[in-house]
Design a protein around this motif. Structure first.
Motif, PDB file in Angstrom:
ATOM      1  N   THR A   5       1.966  -7.836 -27.557  1.00 54.39           N
ATOM      2  CA  THR A   5       2.229  -8.857 -28.554  1.00 54.39           C
ATOM      3  C   THR A   5       2.593  -8.285 -29.912  1.00 54.39           C
ATOM      4  O   THR A   5       2.931  -9.026 -30.808  1.00 54.39           O
ATOM      5  CB  THR A   5       0.988  -9.750 -28.712  1.00 54.39           C
ATOM      6  N   ALA A   6       2.483  -6.978 -30.079  1.00 51.22           N
ATOM      7  CA  ALA A   6       2.834  -6.339 -31.343  1.00 51.22           C
ATOM      8  C   ALA A   6       3.017  -4.856 -31.097  1.00 51.22           C
ATOM      9  O   ALA A   6       2.494  -4.320 -30.124  1.00 51.22           O
ATOM     10  CB  ALA A   6       1.744  -6.579 -32.389  1.00 51.22           C
ATOM     11  N   ASP A   9      -0.406   0.316 -33.103  1.00 52.68           N
ATOM     12  CA  ASP A   9      -0.808   0.806 -34.412  1.00 52.68           C
ATOM     13  C   ASP A   9      -0.259   2.214 -34.624  1.00 52.68           C
ATOM     14  O   ASP A   9      -0.041   2.962 -33.682  1.00 52.68           O
ATOM     15  CB  ASP A   9      -2.339   0.819 -34.469  1.00 52.68           C
ATOM     16  N   GLU A  44      -8.465  -6.290 -39.928  1.00 54.17           N
ATOM     17  CA  GLU A  44      -8.464  -6.419 -38.477  1.00 54.17           C
ATOM     18  C   GLU A  44      -9.612  -7.342 -38.071  1.00 54.17           C
ATOM     19  O   GLU A  44     -10.611  -7.466 -38.781  1.00 54.17           O
ATOM     20  CB  GLU A  44      -8.645  -5.053 -37.815  1.00 54.17           C
ATOM     21  N   GLN A  45      -9.463  -7.974 -36.934  1.00 57.74           N
ATOM     22  CA  GLN A  45     -10.583  -8.713 -36.384  1.00 57.74           C
ATOM     23  C   GLN A  45     -11.501  -7.710 -35.698  1.00 57.74           C
ATOM     24  O   GLN A  45     -11.036  -6.793 -35.011  1.00 57.74           O
ATOM     25  CB  GLN A  45     -10.121  -9.769 -35.384  1.00 57.74           C
ATOM     26  N   LEU A 106      -6.242  -9.813 -28.263  1.00 57.49           N
ATOM     27  CA  LEU A 106      -5.324  -9.299 -29.283  1.00 57.49           C
ATOM     28  C   LEU A 106      -4.362 -10.400 -29.735  1.00 57.49           C
ATOM     29  O   LEU A 106      -4.107 -10.571 -30.936  1.00 57.49           O
ATOM     30  CB  LEU A 106      -4.576  -8.091 -28.735  1.00 57.49           C
ATOM     31  N   GLU A 107      -3.852 -11.171 -28.794  1.00 52.08           N
ATOM     32  CA  GLU A 107      -2.962 -12.281 -29.149  1.00 52.08           C
ATOM     33  C   GLU A 107      -3.677 -13.274 -30.063  1.00 52.08           C
ATOM     34  O   GLU A 107      -3.100 -13.766 -31.043  1.00 52.08           O
ATOM     35  CB  GLU A 107      -2.471 -12.983 -27.878  1.00 52.08           C
ATOM     36  N   LEU A 110      -4.053 -11.743 -33.630  1.00 55.45           N
ATOM     37  CA  LEU A 110      -2.791 -11.766 -34.370  1.00 55.45           C
ATOM     38  C   LEU A 110      -2.414 -13.190 -34.776  1.00 55.45           C
ATOM     39  O   LEU A 110      -1.868 -13.408 -35.865  1.00 55.45           O
ATOM     40  CB  LEU A 110      -1.686 -11.141 -33.522  1.00 55.45           C
ATOM     41  N   HIS A 114      -4.554 -11.611 -38.410  1.00 53.78           N
ATOM     42  CA  HIS A 114      -5.122 -10.280 -38.572  1.00 53.78           C
ATOM     43  C   HIS A 114      -4.099  -9.209 -38.167  1.00 53.78           C
ATOM     44  O   HIS A 114      -3.181  -9.464 -37.376  1.00 53.78           O
ATOM     45  CB  HIS A 114      -6.385 -10.128 -37.729  1.00 53.78           C
ATOM     46  N   ARG A 115      -4.279  -8.017 -38.706  1.00 55.26           N
ATOM     47  CA  ARG A 115      -3.346  -6.922 -38.441  1.00 55.26           C
ATOM     48  C   ARG A 115      -3.554  -6.289 -37.078  1.00 55.26           C
ATOM     49  O   ARG A 115      -2.693  -5.568 -36.585  1.00 55.26           O
ATOM     50  CB  ARG A 115      -3.485  -5.843 -39.512  1.00 55.26           C
ATOM     51  N   GLY A 116      -4.686  -6.517 -36.491  1.00 58.25           N
ATOM     52  CA  GLY A 116      -4.995  -5.925 -35.195  1.00 58.25           C
ATOM     53  C   GLY A 116      -6.396  -6.307 -34.786  1.00 58.25           C
ATOM     54  O   GLY A 116      -7.016  -7.207 -35.358  1.00 58.25           O
TER      55      GLY A 116
END
Length: 288
Positions: A5-6, A9, A44-45, A106-107, A110, A114-116
């Motif tokens: 999904t992204a 990092d 981040e979460q 993660l989805e 985001l 959040h950045r990650g």
């Protein structure tokens, strides 16, 4: 499996999945606070999956260290749950289901802006008579390429030496490319992911006494989605016929036919292939 999904990092995947070994509460708290503080600062979460630790104690420890855990929980950036709600939510531990859950988590992170995502998991449940616990090493070997190489995810696996046998800690910690906390001796057979390509590095001795580790490595070979897997055996001193057969059978059982490349095969393996040529049909041996 869901798509990434992204972009991953910028920290290399090998550095985002760490085995953390400790043996007292002070060390546990130090690792916990450093990890959570870093995630909150990076927006981040952060998720903590407790096993033997009371979730309330996790939050109190963070608060005592000057981290506003209550506010982070309120805004949805921090959560503390249990292994029973995550790793073991189904009939038992299933690596395929857990890998899928990382993509879903993660989805969701985001989607909240959040950045990650970063997570800590207490792994003491792996030493108990828990359904699927025997697949924990397989899971640790697979997620480097199936999760961390694809997603902006950071995770630390907590191994408390007071709750896990030393032999199991050595094997499980050795399956990580990054290590924190106490140093542990190498196991009789160490299996770890290859950093740059789908496959495994095996070092030490593969025989009767390490058959459970070999079985986990074979399961990781069979379950990996990569078209071709590689085994680097340059540091393997011994490989018995049963271990070779298990790995060859795993290669032969992969979708699309045999697809296992063995690099730097020890002389013992070459002799076994001469004695049992049917095993060689499932693998390719290369010297470079």
């Amino acid at each position: 499996m869901p798509g990434a999904t992204a972009p991953p990092d910028r920290v290399p995947a090998a550095g985002r999945h760490a085995g953390v070994v400790f043996s007292d509460d002070r060390e546990w708290a130090g690792h916990l606070c450093a990890f959570v503080r870093g995630g909150l600062e990076r927006d981040e979460q952060v998720q903590y999956f407790a096993d033997t630790t009371d979730p309330g104690r996790v939050l109190r420890t963070l608060t005592d260290a000057g981290i506003d855990a209550a506010a982070a929980v309120t805004r949805g950036q921090l959560s503390v749950s249990t292994a029973a709600q995550t790793y073991l939510a189904g009939a038992g531990f299933d690596p395929d289901e857990m890998i899928g859950l990382w993509y879903d988590a993660l989805e969701a992170a985001l989607a909240r802006g959040h950045r990650g995502l970063r997570a800590i998991g207490e792994m003491a449940w792996g030493a108990r008579d828990t359904a699927g616990a025997d697949r924990l090493l397989e899971y640790e070997l697979r997620i480097h390429h199936e999760v961390f190489a694809r997603l902006p995810l950071t995770a630390w696996c907590f191994y408390d030496r007071r709750l896990l046998p030393d032999a199991q800690v050595r094997v499980l910690a050795g399956a990580h490319l990054s290590h924190r906390g106490e140093t542990v001796a190498d196991p009789a057979l160490r299996v770890a992911p290859l950093a740059g390509r789908p496959g495994l590095l095996m070092s030490g001795s593969a025989g009767y006494d390490t058959r459970d580790t070999v079985a986990a490595a074979a399961a990781a070979v069979r379950g990996a989605p990569a078209q071709r897997m590689e085994l680097d055996l340059s540091a393997l001193r011994h490989l018995d016929a049963a271990s070779l057969a298990a790995l060859a059978d795993a290669a032969a059982g992969r979708p699309g036919g045999p697809s296992l490349r063995i690099r730097q095969a020890p002389p013992s393996l070459r002799r076994l292939l001469e004695l049992f040529p049917e095993l060689g049909a499932a693998v390719e041996v290369v010297d470079r």
